[in-house]
Design a protein around this motif. Structure first.
Motif, short mmCIF file in Angstrom:
data_model
loop_
_atom_site.label_atom_id
_atom_site.label_comp_id
_atom_site.label_asym_id
_atom_site.label_seq_id
_atom_site.Cartn_x
_atom_site.Cartn_y
_atom_site.Cartn_z
N MET A 99 39.45 46.96 42.15
CA MET A 99 40.12 48.02 41.41
C MET A 99 39.25 49.27 41.33
N LEU A 100 37.94 49.07 41.16
CA LEU A 100 37.00 50.19 41.04
C LEU A 100 36.58 50.76 42.39
N ASN A 101 37.13 50.21 43.46
CA ASN A 101 36.82 50.66 44.82
C ASN A 101 35.35 50.45 45.16
N ARG A 102 34.76 49.36 44.61
CA ARG A 102 33.38 49.03 44.92
C ARG A 102 33.27 48.03 46.07
N ILE A 103 34.39 47.44 46.46
CA ILE A 103 34.42 46.60 47.64
C ILE A 103 35.59 47.04 48.52
N ASP A 104 35.36 46.92 49.81
CA ASP A 104 36.35 47.32 50.80
C ASP A 104 36.62 46.11 51.70
N LEU A 105 37.83 45.61 51.65
CA LEU A 105 38.15 44.39 52.38
C LEU A 105 38.07 44.57 53.89
N TYR A 106 38.18 45.78 54.36
CA TYR A 106 38.23 46.01 55.81
C TYR A 106 36.97 46.69 56.34
N GLY A 107 36.34 47.53 55.54
CA GLY A 107 35.19 48.29 56.05
C GLY A 107 33.85 47.80 55.56
N MET A 108 33.80 46.66 54.88
CA MET A 108 32.57 46.14 54.30
C MET A 108 32.23 44.79 54.91
N GLY A 109 30.96 44.56 55.19
CA GLY A 109 30.52 43.29 55.73
C GLY A 109 30.72 42.16 54.73
N LEU A 110 30.91 40.96 55.25
CA LEU A 110 31.14 39.80 54.39
C LEU A 110 29.94 39.52 53.48
#
Length: 283
Positions: A99-110
């Motif tokens: 919600m806070l845009n601190r994680i990106d499901l597509y542009g962030m490494g696992l």
């Protein structure tokens, strides 16, 4: 018992989950909004995350055993409750960070995604455990079990576990911030001594002279011994919790022993309040 657990009304279970979610957010929102914690999730090693998960799970086991929602629960149920709370913490942490845009499901490494979620979730899960047990209104069942719960919580082991939980919850919200390092670096020996004395005095005041709920029970006739022992145990617990969270967030990397020691004492002011007041308030 498992049968008792499975027979719990759905409505009651949903209320417990709702209290858990409220507690998780109440006690962990500062960390969810802290940049240093996001960065710690980015650089955390798998071994560090594993240690954090294990320590958190042990804390949940201890809290659920001595002050949980179901004090008569068997050990298997305590294990299950702790797993549920950790799972709920992971879900809350993931949802809030998304919600806070601190994680990106597509542009962030696992690795980065898992690091951020796991670090935040450990604090959230402790809040879930406290919220589930403490945010509900007391009823007749609580009154009937009050004497048994009091004996369990006033044991030395119970006091240590609850104090450790309180120290982690209160001190953990500040440990990742730069301010602890700045104060530790700039503090003179006189300041460090004053902070240590203040921590001890506030522990005595909270434990014995504040008239908080739960401060008067289970004491022997030797009040001087009780004050000395409980204060020392509380402060050492707070310092241990402070050292652990500071180590985890990398505050000891590349600094001298004195700077590391100073940071522990600085954070100990807050952690000792959590270890003393916290263990009385989260009953």
């Amino acid at each position: 018992m498992a049968t008792e657990r499975n027979g719990r009304p759905v409505r009651k279970s949903l209320k417990e989950y709702a209290r858990g979610i409220a507690g998780g957010l109440l006690f962990s929102f500062p960390l969810l909004y802290t940049m240093e914690v996001w960065w710690a999730g980015f650089i955390a090693e798998p071994l560090e995350l594993l240690i954090l998960v294990l320590v958190t799970y042990l804390l949940l086991l201890g809290y659920n055993r001595f002050a949980g929602m179901h004090p008569d629960a068997s050990w298997p149920n305590v294990f299950i409750d702790s797993v549920e709370e950790m799972g709920l913490g992971l879900l809350i942490s993931f949802g809030v960070l998304l919600m806070l845009n601190r994680i990106d499901l597509y542009g962030m490494g696992l690795d980065e995604l898992m690091g951020k979620v796991i670090i935040e979730a450990m604090a959230v899960s402790i809040g879930v455990s406290i919220g589930t047990a403490q945010l509900g209104a007391g009823g007749q069942e609580d009154k009937e079990k009050k004497e048994k719960e009091s004996k369990r919580r006033n044991s030395k082991l119970g006091m240590f576990v609850l104090g450790l939980c309180g120290a982690i919850v209160v001190g953990g919200n500040v440990a990742p911030t730069e301010e602890i390092l700045v104060i530790g670096v700039e503090a003179k020996p006189a300041h460090i001594l004053a902070m240590a004395i203040f921590s001890l005095v506030q522990s005595v005041v909270v434990l014995y002279f504040s008239n908080f709920r739960g401060t008067a029970g289970g004491k022997s006739d030797n009040i001087f011994f009780d004050i000395t022992f409980d204060t020392c145990m509380t402060y050492l617990t707070a310092l241990g919790a402070s050292a652990f969270v500071l180590w985890f967030f990398g505050r000891f990397d590349g600094v001298s022993f004195w700077i590391a020691f100073s940071q522990v004492i600085v954070l100990g002011v807050l952690s000792s309040l959590g270890a003393s007041a916290g263990r009385l308030l989260i009953k």
